[in-house]
Scaffold this active site. Sequence first.
Site, PDB file in Angstrom:
ATOM      1  CB  SER A 166     -17.883 117.384   0.332  1.00  0.00           C
ATOM      2  OG  SER A 166     -19.590 115.922   0.741  1.00  0.00           O
ATOM      3  CE  LYS A 210     -14.787 112.653   6.456  1.00  0.00           C
ATOM      4  NZ  LYS A 210     -15.607 112.247   5.582  1.00  0.00           N
ATOM      5  CD  GLU A 229     -12.680 109.959  14.883  1.00  0.00           C
ATOM      6  OE1 GLU A 229     -12.107 110.400  15.168  1.00  0.00           O
ATOM      7  OE2 GLU A 229     -13.030 110.709  13.951  1.00  0.00           O
TER       8      GLU A 229
HETATM    9  C1  LIG Z   1     -17.733 112.870   6.063  1.00  0.00           C
HETATM   10  C2  LIG Z   1     -17.904 113.202   5.070  1.00  0.00           C
HETATM   11  C3  LIG Z   1     -19.198 114.033   5.863  1.00  0.00           C
HETATM   12  C4  LIG Z   1     -19.922 114.227   6.923  1.00  0.00           C
HETATM   13  O1  LIG Z   1     -18.625 115.091   7.527  1.00  0.00           O
HETATM   14  P1  LIG Z   1     -18.323 116.685   7.672  1.00  0.00           P
HETATM   15  O2  LIG Z   1     -17.480 116.488   8.186  1.00  0.00           O
HETATM   16  O3  LIG Z   1     -19.583 117.035   7.791  1.00  0.00           O
HETATM   17  O4  LIG Z   1     -17.616 117.741   6.771  1.00  0.00           O
HETATM   18  C5  LIG Z   1     -19.632 115.107   4.114  1.00  0.00           C
HETATM   19  N1  LIG Z   1     -19.210 114.707   2.676  1.00  0.00           N
HETATM   20  C6  LIG Z   1     -18.843 113.750   2.524  1.00  0.00           C
HETATM   21  C7  LIG Z   1     -17.355 113.546   0.834  1.00  0.00           C
HETATM   22  C8  LIG Z   1     -17.591 112.439   3.911  1.00  0.00           C
HETATM   23  O5  LIG Z   1     -16.858 112.393   3.023  1.00  0.00           O
END
Ligand SMILES: *Cc1c(COP(=O)(O)O)cnc(C)c1O
Length: 399
Positions: A378, A90, A112
């Site tokens: 992610s 993020k 948000e």
């Molecule tokens: C917010 C988040 C997601 C989901 O958001 P995307 O916009 O689909 O990437 C996925 N993995 C983590 C670790 C997150 O914090």
Amino acid sequence: MKNFISDSKGYYGEYGGAYIPEMLRHNVKELGDIYFDLINSDGFQKEYRNLLKNYAGRPSPLYFAPRLSEYYKANIYLKREDLNHTGSHKINNTLGQILLAKYMGKKRIIAETGAGQHGVATATVCALFGLECIVYMGEVDIERQQPNVKRMEMLGAKVVPAKSGSRTLKDATNEALRDWIANPEDTFYIIGSVVGPHPYPDLVAYFQSIISSELKEQLVEQNGDENPDYIIACVGGGSNAAGIFYHYIDNHKVKLIGVEAAGKGVNTDLNAASIKNGHRGVIHGSMTYLMQDDDGQIIEPYSISAGLDYPGVGPLHAWLNDSGKAKYIEATDQQALDAAYRCARLEGIIPALESAHAIAALDIMSFNTNDVIVINISGRGDKDMAAYIDSLKYLNNYE
Ligand SMILES: *Cc1c(COP(=O)(O)O)cnc(C)c1O
């Protein structure tokens, strides 16, 4: 007007666009007119690249996972977005958007947040740039996600409860949009995924595309070929998936796989599989797939992973799905937990619950022994320890 991968009006095929009330037109147009040239300017790029490197800690490693590879009999690489500052992908996006705010002379930032991850990433960059930060968060989520609420407050942000509707993410988004309408001059709205009205999906996808530009170089270096057989990522709104797919869209040698949250099962009421179970409709300013009932009311999504329980999906993914350029599958809570433990035990990496859905694809799909598979990790699992501890009973069965 110029753009990255949407068309000039923000469409991906029939999805996307800017379905917004008249009162938001000015704000959205101001950003739409300027974002492409601003982002591509030398000054912006220099500052953005410097922050990615020296503040966020990029490039994130590409790690060949030997024990997962042996277990699944394929060549598995993990793209380590979990090692970024604030623990996920993020930060790539919030650093980009705070720079847009700075170049546009905005003094007040709104955002948000659902689980609080995007709120924390936004509060972080506001502290870094010394800008006022207001984060809208559903009242229910505030109760559920106290550690992230406290993090935002420690970073100097004001967390404002959204008290309408189901008091979760979609209500927080509505509050943020209302704030933006009321404060058109000095306020920049930092959106957390490839969602919202044009130009947000296009600019967020660009800010996350750093993931696949690094991946290409790293694969050449480690494997002699920039093309893997598969790239796999979880899909909530779809930003981490958009980032790791970005430079491989239209590359027919590489299969792109998005994994949605099936919760308790795609055939139950408790899931967040908006591509699988959703229908065309408008949510938060764009035409896409969303989970809605026969009257067009949004169905409250569910997933064990707070970052995946969004009732829509970015319009880019709706288009990639319909055109067959990417394929979307679903993983249940249980499959994600299983994958998280396997990754922890075999590689010493505790993934975020969201990312565990991507890892679960290894159990759901079948692969050939020579296949090269890249999974986007992610985020890191620290924030999910409460959920993992809840599943300790399950852990005992695992052994
Ligand atoms: C917010 C988040 C997601 C989901 O958001 P995307 O916009 O689909 O990437 C996925 N993995 C983590 C670790 C997150 O914090």
